[in-house]
Design an enzyme around this catalytic site. Structure first.
Site, mmCIF file in Angstrom:
data_model
loop_
_atom_site.group_PDB
_atom_site.id
_atom_site.type_symbol
_atom_site.label_atom_id
_atom_site.label_comp_id
_atom_site.label_asym_id
_atom_site.label_seq_id
_atom_site.Cartn_x
_atom_site.Cartn_y
_atom_site.Cartn_z
ATOM 1 N N HIS A 1 20.915 28.094 -12.085
ATOM 2 C CA HIS A 1 21.809 28.926 -12.772
ATOM 3 C C HIS A 1 21.055 30.502 -12.490
ATOM 4 C CE1 HIS A 1 24.010 25.934 -14.579
ATOM 5 N NE2 HIS A 1 22.955 25.422 -15.131
ATOM 6 N N ASN B 1 21.996 22.552 -11.018
ATOM 7 C CA ASN B 1 22.713 23.775 -10.698
ATOM 8 C C ASN B 1 21.570 24.993 -10.863
ATOM 9 O OD1 ASN B 1 24.459 26.073 -10.639
ATOM 10 N ND2 ASN B 1 26.244 24.985 -11.525
ATOM 11 N N GLN C 1 30.701 20.497 -8.374
ATOM 12 C CA GLN C 1 31.296 19.124 -8.060
ATOM 13 C C GLN C 1 31.966 19.107 -6.770
ATOM 14 O OE1 GLN C 1 30.933 20.223 -11.194
ATOM 15 N NE2 GLN C 1 30.794 18.920 -12.726
ATOM 16 N N ARG D 1 30.504 34.346 -8.808
ATOM 17 C CA ARG D 1 29.021 33.900 -8.923
ATOM 18 C C ARG D 1 28.108 33.425 -8.049
ATOM 19 N NH1 ARG D 1 28.852 28.040 -11.860
ATOM 20 N NH2 ARG D 1 29.793 26.978 -10.186
ATOM 21 N N THR E 1 -3.392 -5.462 1.044
ATOM 22 C CA THR E 1 -2.913 -4.003 0.926
ATOM 23 C C THR E 1 -3.595 -3.262 1.961
ATOM 24 O OG1 THR E 1 -3.955 -3.310 -0.764
ATOM 25 C CG2 THR E 1 -2.094 -4.340 -1.163
ATOM 26 N N ASP E 2 -5.074 -3.508 2.259
ATOM 27 C CA ASP E 2 -5.818 -2.870 3.044
ATOM 28 C C ASP E 2 -5.362 -3.137 4.352
ATOM 29 O OD1 ASP E 2 -8.220 -0.983 3.370
ATOM 30 O OD2 ASP E 2 -8.748 -2.692 4.446
ATOM 31 N N PHE F 1 33.752 29.700 -11.756
ATOM 32 C CA PHE F 1 33.659 28.758 -12.651
ATOM 33 C C PHE F 1 34.579 29.106 -13.766
ATOM 34 C CE2 PHE F 1 31.390 26.007 -15.959
ATOM 35 C CZ PHE F 1 32.029 24.958 -15.629
ATOM 36 N N LYS G 1 0.901 -1.092 -0.207
ATOM 37 C CA LYS G 1 0.013 -0.285 0.232
ATOM 38 C C LYS G 1 0.860 1.252 0.061
ATOM 39 C CE LYS G 1 -4.525 0.491 0.345
ATOM 40 N NZ LYS G 1 -5.767 -0.270 -0.598
#
EC number: 1.7.3.3
Length: 301
Positions: A250, A248, A222, A174, A57-58, A157, A12
């Site tokens: 940006h 990322n 990274q 940045r 499942t119940d 970067f 479930k």
């Protein structure tokens, strides 16, 4: 028969459980989304439709709610352990139980009075846990998703590969922003071992994750990812593996030259926050000598 049954499970999914614990006028909330998945001796139900080995499942749904009442919810991990142990030990055909849990946080609303029963849903992140039990050993993986973080400086970067299709300018100051999705695997696997303090562990893993993000002067996302994972492994002895998926988010400087305006980082820059496409950085950080077990695709955990 030209076909045969492969790996299978049933259960479930997404049982929403809210448990209120009252300590006088102070209340505590645990808000979970619990998914139960069971596997074992289930060939016959697939081949002939016989339900002789099938726990409905119940019933698994009812068990989740009953356990929330009977055992309480100390932590997402401990609640999942209670459930997994019950399904495997109480039903002979069930050999493995996997419990996946999302936990939603609530923050108490401070009021002038003494009553403490008002809350606002926190928007920081969703806590995650997956508990798997096969009757003899445990695998507990915790995690989080949708934790958005940003450094407004101390990120660069540059020095990357350039070819005839490269248009991205090098950046020496940045914004670095990402929405953290992470899972970490505990080395606790046996009832004979002392189990971790799940609540304290989660809080400390998140703390070290955020401190590493904030304190790393980043030359690439990274590098930041590895610093986050390494700090967790270094400070939390109960954890052997950490996996990250970091989009990322940006932020690009807006070209304001057409309006006669200078726009640079030294003078209160204006950025365009790009929605998509985005860079996606993913990696696993492991304790020395340990084997990777967390799936590469975190959505399947």
């Amino acid at each position: 028969m030209p076909t045969y049954l492969g790996q299978n499970q049933y259960g479930k999914a997404e049982n929403r459980v809210v448990k209120i614990t009252r300590d006088g006028t102070t209340h505590h909330i645990k808000d979970l989304n619990v998914s139960v998945s069971l596997s074992g001796d289930m060939d016959e139900v697939h081949y002939s439709g016989s339900n002789a080995n099938v726990l409905p499942t119940d019933t698994t749904k009812n068990t989740v709610f009953a356990f929330a009442k009977e055992h309480g919810i100390e932590s997402a991990e401990q609640f999942g352990i209670h459930l997994a142990r019950h399904f495997v030990t109480s039903q002979e055909p069930i050999r493995t139980a996997r419990i996946r849990i999302e936990e939603y946080s609530w923050e108490r609303i401070e009021t002038p009075g003494e009553d403490e029963h008002s809350f606002v849903r926190q928007g920081q992140e969703t806590r995650l846990a997956q508990i798997t039990y096969d009757g003899s050993s445990w695998e507990v993986v915790s995690g989080l998703k949708d934790l958005t973080v940003m450094n407004s400086t101390n990120s660069e970067f540059w020095g990357y590969v350039k070819d005839e299709y490269t248009t991205l300018p090098e950046a020496y100051d940045r914004i670095l922003a990402t929405e953290v999705s992470s899972r970490w695997r505990f080395n606790w696997s046996d009832d004979a071992q002392q189990a971790p303090d799940w609540e304290e562990s989660y809080a400390q893993v998140k703390r070290h994750m955020l401190l590493a993000f904030a304190e790393t002067y980043s030359l690439s996302l990274q590098q930041t990812l590895y610093a986050m994972g390494a700090r967790i492994i270094d400070h939390r002895g109960e954890i052997d593996e950490v996996r990250f998926s970091l989009p990322n988010k940006h932020h690009f400087l807006v070209d304001l030259k057409p309006f006669g305006l200078k726009n640079d980082t030294a003078d209160g820059a204006v950025y365009y926050a790009a929605d998509r496409p985005y860079g996606l950085i993913e990696a696993t950080v492991l304790r020395d000598g340990c084997e990777a077990k967390i799936p590469v695709d975190l959505t399947n955990l």
